[in-house]
Design a protein around this motif. Structure first.
Motif, mmCIF file in Angstrom:
data_model
loop_
_atom_site.group_PDB
_atom_site.id
_atom_site.type_symbol
_atom_site.label_atom_id
_atom_site.label_comp_id
_atom_site.label_asym_id
_atom_site.label_seq_id
_atom_site.Cartn_x
_atom_site.Cartn_y
_atom_site.Cartn_z
ATOM 1 N N GLU A 250 1.067 -1.071 -0.078
ATOM 2 C CA GLU A 250 0.140 0.103 -0.048
ATOM 3 C C GLU A 250 0.737 1.308 -0.126
ATOM 4 O OE1 GLU A 250 -2.774 0.116 3.101
ATOM 5 O OE2 GLU A 250 -3.787 -1.938 2.351
ATOM 6 N N LYS A 251 2.292 1.318 0.423
ATOM 7 C CA LYS A 251 2.901 2.155 0.466
ATOM 8 C C LYS A 251 3.814 2.611 -0.627
ATOM 9 C CE LYS A 251 3.574 2.195 5.112
ATOM 10 N NZ LYS A 251 4.040 2.576 6.866
ATOM 11 N N MET A 252 3.536 1.697 -1.595
ATOM 12 C CA MET A 252 4.166 0.794 -2.789
ATOM 13 C C MET A 252 4.623 2.584 -4.147
ATOM 14 S SD MET A 252 6.474 0.086 -4.911
ATOM 15 C CE MET A 252 6.489 -1.931 -4.795
ATOM 16 N N LYS A 253 3.317 3.253 -3.740
ATOM 17 C CA LYS A 253 3.431 4.520 -5.167
ATOM 18 C C LYS A 253 4.120 5.359 -3.719
ATOM 19 C CE LYS A 253 -1.291 3.899 -6.888
ATOM 20 N NZ LYS A 253 -2.397 4.620 -7.482
ATOM 21 N N ASP A 254 3.793 5.417 -2.462
ATOM 22 C CA ASP A 254 5.225 6.405 -2.145
ATOM 23 C C ASP A 254 6.257 6.362 -2.168
ATOM 24 O OD1 ASP A 254 2.291 7.440 -0.970
ATOM 25 O OD2 ASP A 254 2.255 6.880 0.756
ATOM 26 N N VAL A 255 6.587 4.973 -1.876
ATOM 27 C CA VAL A 255 8.305 4.900 -2.542
ATOM 28 C C VAL A 255 8.632 4.713 -3.748
ATOM 29 C CG1 VAL A 255 9.493 2.738 -2.762
ATOM 30 C CG2 VAL A 255 7.884 2.630 -0.620
ATOM 31 N N LEU A 256 7.876 4.810 -4.574
ATOM 32 C CA LEU A 256 7.957 5.152 -6.169
ATOM 33 C C LEU A 256 8.777 6.536 -6.663
ATOM 34 C CD1 LEU A 256 5.384 3.082 -8.224
ATOM 35 C CD2 LEU A 256 7.849 2.425 -7.967
ATOM 36 N N ARG A 257 7.297 7.518 -5.911
ATOM 37 C CA ARG A 257 7.495 9.303 -6.227
ATOM 38 C C ARG A 257 9.406 9.283 -5.156
ATOM 39 N NH1 ARG A 257 1.507 9.051 -5.251
ATOM 40 N NH2 ARG A 257 1.845 9.196 -3.071
ATOM 41 N N GLU A 258 9.515 8.954 -4.209
ATOM 42 C CA GLU A 258 10.560 9.297 -3.305
ATOM 43 C C GLU A 258 11.492 9.220 -3.716
ATOM 44 O OE1 GLU A 258 12.517 7.919 1.171
ATOM 45 O OE2 GLU A 258 10.333 7.543 0.821
ATOM 46 N N PHE A 259 11.652 8.019 -4.747
ATOM 47 C CA PHE A 259 12.688 7.511 -5.814
ATOM 48 C C PHE A 259 12.476 6.789 -6.604
ATOM 49 C CE2 PHE A 259 13.012 5.044 -1.132
ATOM 50 C CZ PHE A 259 14.151 5.567 -0.475
ATOM 51 N N PRO A 260 12.742 7.810 -7.465
ATOM 52 C CA PRO A 260 11.957 8.153 -9.100
ATOM 53 C C PRO A 260 13.438 7.098 -9.847
ATOM 54 C CG PRO A 260 13.116 10.426 -8.580
ATOM 55 C CD PRO A 260 12.808 9.481 -7.135
ATOM 56 N N ASP A 261 14.113 7.672 -9.124
ATOM 57 C CA ASP A 261 15.287 6.738 -10.481
ATOM 58 C C ASP A 261 15.598 5.477 -10.706
ATOM 59 O OD1 ASP A 261 16.736 6.717 -12.722
ATOM 60 O OD2 ASP A 261 18.269 7.252 -11.331
ATOM 61 N N HIS A 262 14.533 5.171 -10.687
ATOM 62 C CA HIS A 262 14.295 2.622 -9.917
ATOM 63 C C HIS A 262 13.842 1.805 -10.926
ATOM 64 C CE1 HIS A 262 10.176 4.404 -9.860
ATOM 65 N NE2 HIS A 262 9.759 3.637 -10.083
ATOM 66 N N VAL A 263 14.602 0.759 -10.875
ATOM 67 C CA VAL A 263 14.031 0.324 -11.619
ATOM 68 C C VAL A 263 13.048 -1.017 -10.463
ATOM 69 C CG1 VAL A 263 16.039 -1.595 -10.825
ATOM 70 C CG2 VAL A 263 14.305 -2.409 -12.665
ATOM 71 N N VAL A 264 12.317 -1.512 -10.403
ATOM 72 C CA VAL A 264 11.193 -2.593 -10.083
ATOM 73 C C VAL A 264 11.374 -4.029 -10.003
ATOM 74 C CG1 VAL A 264 8.780 -2.678 -8.840
ATOM 75 C CG2 VAL A 264 9.932 -0.613 -9.544
ATOM 76 N N ILE A 265 11.691 -4.664 -9.102
ATOM 77 C CA ILE A 265 11.564 -6.279 -9.034
ATOM 78 C C ILE A 265 10.309 -6.425 -8.850
ATOM 79 C CG2 ILE A 265 12.704 -7.988 -8.448
ATOM 80 C CD1 ILE A 265 15.332 -7.140 -8.415
ATOM 81 N N CYS A 266 9.711 -7.218 -9.415
ATOM 82 C CA CYS A 266 8.169 -7.338 -9.220
ATOM 83 C C CYS A 266 7.516 -9.147 -10.046
ATOM 84 C CB CYS A 266 7.288 -6.094 -10.013
ATOM 85 S SG CYS A 266 7.064 -6.679 -12.121
ATOM 86 N N VAL A 267 6.415 -9.230 -10.112
ATOM 87 C CA VAL A 267 5.989 -10.808 -10.288
ATOM 88 C C VAL A 267 5.818 -10.553 -10.986
ATOM 89 C CG1 VAL A 267 6.402 -11.433 -7.446
ATOM 90 C CG2 VAL A 267 3.719 -11.122 -8.481
ATOM 91 N N GLU A 268 4.877 -11.537 -12.090
ATOM 92 C CA GLU A 268 3.967 -11.575 -13.095
ATOM 93 C C GLU A 268 3.051 -10.909 -13.143
ATOM 94 O OE1 GLU A 268 3.444 -12.379 -17.798
ATOM 95 O OE2 GLU A 268 5.629 -12.452 -16.181
ATOM 96 N N GLU A 269 2.549 -10.936 -11.801
ATOM 97 C CA GLU A 269 1.093 -10.795 -12.084
ATOM 98 C C GLU A 269 0.693 -9.584 -11.905
ATOM 99 O OE1 GLU A 269 1.014 -15.202 -10.914
ATOM 100 O OE2 GLU A 269 2.883 -13.581 -10.474
ATOM 101 N N ARG A 270 1.600 -8.054 -11.846
ATOM 102 C CA ARG A 270 1.712 -7.177 -10.701
ATOM 103 C C ARG A 270 3.269 -5.687 -11.963
ATOM 104 N NH1 ARG A 270 -0.023 -5.964 -6.393
ATOM 105 N NH2 ARG A 270 1.601 -3.652 -6.391
ATOM 106 N N LYS A 271 3.513 -6.827 -13.033
ATOM 107 C CA LYS A 271 3.730 -6.415 -14.241
ATOM 108 C C LYS A 271 3.932 -5.486 -14.271
ATOM 109 C CE LYS A 271 3.419 -9.104 -18.090
ATOM 110 N NZ LYS A 271 4.535 -10.460 -18.768
ATOM 111 N N GLU A 272 2.480 -5.137 -15.377
ATOM 112 C CA GLU A 272 2.051 -4.159 -15.798
ATOM 113 C C GLU A 272 1.480 -2.204 -14.895
ATOM 114 O OE1 GLU A 272 1.002 -4.131 -18.643
ATOM 115 O OE2 GLU A 272 1.537 -6.346 -18.917
#
Length: 335
Positions: A250-272
């Motif tokens: 639930e805090k992912m959006k906040d983290v993405l904003r805090e660290f904008p220069d990122h790559v995310v490691i995720c599962v197939e079901e959430r890649k979109e």
């Protein structure tokens, strides 16, 4: 100079392994595949050879090595107190399970056990590893084949990244099947204690040991004191860039904003959900996530991004072990 020798992972030719066995007999260090990750090994009975492992890896001296065996007769040489656990060991060996037992052989030096009265032992399931131990005639002491603190090596490319020019020989048998280090259980105490989760899942262990102790440090990946087995105390598996583990999605959006220069490691079901991403596997096949974990971390550190953000996973089955590794690798955990 380092030689890389290809070997068949299922039917290794003795001629391919002869050079490796001869080097081990001479006190050299070689890299070989197991079903978990690649290992960097030496003759477990050669103290000076085992010292080389610590020097090459940059491994702290108080972090014990795992002794790899190919038979129960070799187990009898190195450890005591295993007979009452024989049924358990025969169920999971050969396989990705390490057990802690009272040390027996004086031929296993304090260098291998980090001065402890116990020894970590496992019988690997990989045909190359088993044949190499058999040809050497002695157990092989081996931690994972990565520079200390780095993500473990699950392919020969990872080994070459860390050890080209540092070891004499690398046996290349392709990608390792499990991609995650062995489960470690301490059988030297009054009750069995899980020291490191791995491919042999906690649920399976509890079928044998309903009173299995799972300490807080296994869940939180925070340990203080003298380590009893590999992977307990020090930061491990860490890529060269800051890794932010987001356990509370639930805090992912906040983290993405805090660290904008990122790559995310995720599962197939959430890649979109992410533009810059590395797909680690599918929740429909949790073992695919374990198998790809270290490769994903190594790939992420090569991306031209400042931060690596990783989605947390539900801690069940093999994913309990995956989360253990991610917490050890993390620079920051968002809960």
């Amino acid at each position: 100079m380092t030689r890389v020798v290809k070997v068949d992972p299922l039917f290794p030719d003795e001629r391919s392994l002869r050079e490796a066995a001869d080097l081990l007999k001479k006190g050299e260090v070689v890299v070989f595949p197991t079903e978990t990750v690649y290992g960097i090994g030496a003759d477990a009975y050669n103290e000076e050879a085992c010292r080389k492992i610590f020097e090459i890896k940059g491994r702290p001296a108080d972090n014990p090595l795992i002794v790899h065996i190919c038979s129960f007769s070799q187990l009898e040489e190195v450890a005591d107190g295993y007979e009452s656990f024989r049924d358990f060991l025969e169920r999971f060996w050969p396989g990705p399970l390490t057990v802690i037992l009272p040390k027996k052989s004086q031929r296993i030096s304090d260098v291998v056990t980090a001065g402890l009265p116990t020894v970590a032992v496992r019988m690997p399931a990989h045909p190359v590893a088993l044949k190499l131990i058999e040809m050497l005639g002695d157990p092989i002491a081996a931690p994972s084949a990565n520079l200390s603190g780095r993500p473990s090596a699950t392919s020969v490319e990872h080994v070459v990244e860390d050890f080209m020019g540092r070891v004499s020989l690398i046996l290349d048998a392709g990608n390792t099947p499990f991609g995650l280090e062995s489960t470690i259980i301490d059988l030297s105490r009054e009750k069995p204690v899980l020291l490191r989760p791995g491919p042999v899942e906690v649920e399976k262990l509890k079928e044998f040991f309903p009173d299995l102790v799972v300490p807080d440090f296994v869940k939180k990946s925070e340990f203080r004191g003298k380590p009893l087995a590999p992977g307990m105390k020090y930061r491990h598996y860490a890529p060269s860039k800051p890794l932010i583990l987001v356990e509370n999605l639930e805090k992912m959006k906040d983290v993405l904003r805090e660290f904008p220069d990122h790559v995310v490691i995720c599962v197939e079901e959430r890649k979109e959900l992410y533009r810059d991403r590395i797909v680690i596997g599918s929740l429909k096949n949790p073992y695919s996530i374990a198998q790809n974990l270290f490769a994903a971390l190594r790939e992420a550190e090569k991306r031209e991004k400042e931060y690596i953000i990783v989605e947390g996973l539900e801690e069940r089955g093999i994913l309990f072990a995956v989360m253990n590794r991610l917490r050890k690798a993390a620079s920051r955990i968002v809960r």
